[in-house]
Scaffold this active site. Sequence first.
Site, short mmCIF file in Angstrom:
data_model
loop_
_atom_site.label_atom_id
_atom_site.label_comp_id
_atom_site.label_asym_id
_atom_site.label_seq_id
_atom_site.Cartn_x
_atom_site.Cartn_y
_atom_site.Cartn_z
N ASP A 359 21.61 -21.00 8.65
CA ASP A 359 20.94 -21.69 8.18
C ASP A 359 20.27 -22.54 10.11
OD1 ASP A 359 22.63 -22.08 6.66
OD2 ASP A 359 22.08 -23.79 5.87
N GLU A 498 23.35 -15.10 -3.17
CA GLU A 498 24.07 -14.94 -3.17
C GLU A 498 24.74 -15.11 -5.03
OE1 GLU A 498 25.80 -17.91 0.89
OE2 GLU A 498 24.98 -19.23 -2.02
N LYS A 609 19.06 -17.17 -6.96
CA LYS A 609 19.15 -18.39 -6.28
C LYS A 609 18.53 -18.79 -5.15
CE LYS A 609 22.89 -20.56 -4.07
NZ LYS A 609 24.12 -21.12 -3.15
N GLN A 610 17.66 -18.00 -4.51
CA GLN A 610 16.92 -18.57 -2.90
C GLN A 610 16.30 -16.91 -2.96
OE1 GLN A 610 20.78 -18.84 -1.21
NE2 GLN A 610 19.69 -18.92 0.93
#
Length: 771
Positions: A359, A498, A609-610
């Site tokens: 991040d 993930e 998920k992303q």
Amino acid sequence: MYRDRFSDKIKQYISEDEWIVAETEYNPRNNLMYETNFALASGMMGNRATHPEGFIRKELPANYVHGVFDRSEAFQRDLCNTPNWNLLKIYYKTEPIGPEAGQEIQDYIRILDLQHGFVATHYINVAYDGRKTLIESIKILSRTSPECGRFRYYITPLNYSGQLEFENIIDATVTNFMDFPRFRVKHLNTRQIGPLEDTGIFVQSETRDFLLPLTTVADVKATDSTGKDIIGSRQYRGHGEQAVEFFDAYVTENETISVDKFAAVVSGRDGGNTKVIAVEKLRSFMMRSLDQEIEMQKKIYASYWERAKIKIEGDPRLQLAVRFDLFHLMSTPNPKDNRTNIGAKLIHGEEYGGHAFWDTELFILPFFSLTFPEIAKNLVEYRYLLLDGARRNALKRGQIGARYPWESADTGDEECPDWTIEGDGTCYVCTVADQEVHVTADIIYGGLQYFLWTGDMEYYENNLLEMLAETARFWNSRIEYNKEKDYFEITGITGPDEWHEDVSNNAYTNYMARWNMLTAVKHLRKYYTEKTEKCKELFRKLSLNEAELEEIEKNANKIYIPISEGLIEQFEGYFNLIDHEIHEWDENNMPLLPKALKGIKRDKTTILKQADVVMLMFLFDEEFDENTKRKNFDYYERRTLHRSSLSPSIYCLMGLRVGESERAYDYLCRSAFVDIDNNQGNTREGIHAASAGGTWQALVFGYAGLKIKNDQLHFTPRIPEKWTKLSFSLFWKGDLIHIEISKDQVKIFSNKKELSYFVNDKEFKAEMVKK
């Protein structure tokens, strides 16, 4: 105006409504969310916004200090919850006064002033006998004395006179995960509690594993409207691990008294006697009046906002959310410490143990690189200081070079646990530390981007080149040769998404690995040509030579990259999974899992998920044609649930780049409002740092269309119809420049020198501004 809800004593300090986040009614069910959202950070520590009056049924009091970690019985080294100094209990004839005391409270409001950096509260406590007490307070964590914090009560008995009693408390019984019995851990041993000389109290603690000392000290003052000391009796009382100072004061009906609490927290990270240092800082801090402290706070935050400001004209609700995100983001890091980083939940909560993830480099660092480059320098140097830890991580897994941990604290070792335990006690293997190897290349991407934007040659020569060499070595030892297909591949990995673990040849990971290796070879050779003797020193230090660079280059060029024009398969076998698109969204505009997939394991479906492939296209935008970007955005956008707060900002950015402005705006709002609206339901755990940084990127790189190419600023504006202007500041080549973007033009104002920039590939000159 929110400030009109307060008395003149506090009203004078409060900003206009456009800078105020307000809690306009007291609902105990929202306590934990507001504790996070109204938490304050000084750069040295963070303090959650619990109510200092105490007697709150649902609360998570916490004071975190940068760099103070401990493991004990936990699964990882956690950022420690240190003794709670944010307590000053009020009693009348043994009856508590506070938000949850008595019969009811009236006229409640609590605000966070984003412009000036403080929290203020106002309410009337109504006792069971009809007695009414007006309580107002203002709380600050000092930016000029970052080890210190203070708050002041203004207490007015509205229909009675008598003696109030108080308890000034430092509570060392606090733990991490206080409301999770299964995970609760006490990271600090309490070594001594007691009274200070003259007045005040102290607690001396130490971490349980490394025995790092920490001292918390506190003192109080109480005065009437003339400034006269009104404390009557005063005595110290220790209760177990609580240092308590009792005092009382007489109050008169409709007359206001002021009660101030001051605290200082000092860890042993910089050596010295922590108690002596803490007392010195406390006494010095107490000499400043509240007016002086607020004036200093205003000046410091004015300088911060001059750098970080983003003004969105025509969208006031979004404007407030963006200010909220940037306030917390810029308030958190220590501007003078390169041994600490920024946790995934900032310094506002305990989720993820206060650890640094990818991040930092890909979501947070760009903001600091272009607004607070001195803080960005600390963040990138942190990774170099922990390079030996990355080397240990590689050796532990039978590899060479430097493999950075998925979760990083203060040692550089991997903090991500091998097992995950759910709230019901269920255990399962956690593969993240072993498989999300892309973090190593992510860190290099961020570090190189920082160098290219800032021109920091000291970092480049003394840190980044060594990191490049060692991470390239890691990848060269991690890739696997497939003799049958005559290429190198990477198996047993997890990409950014993930929900699909233990896959082979994730497009994002393979691409990043090759880029890392080739970039290392390119820069090391270039440096050898330009500064041969210094480069030879580095080569000798690392036992590196041209033959090894040739091997790295050769192998990198043979890494299988499952990418071609058109639709990119996220990993081998992804297109063979059960496929469904998303067609439903909840009340927060968050996508819902297709009903047909309920009961089916996530890794058996194409639902993500992303952002994964879309993340890759964002980072390497220039390397994909428009058709490929649009096709992949459309495909993966219909299959992404955005259960990570990292995802919406990336889909916003890529949505803008492929012309999906309406969808992009929806994603911007999901990112910007994630905590101020608690749209994922987990704000209690801390502020979503990557979401805050991603929102800034969406505005600057997306809507302003900024790209830095060949050391020049290029803009391709994409301003929504409802906005009349977007303006912001950047630190560029040592100069703070101001950019204004409207529907038909882009203007840059420079304080120092004339500057060239490009709008839709047409060159313009910045306007000079005289201070």
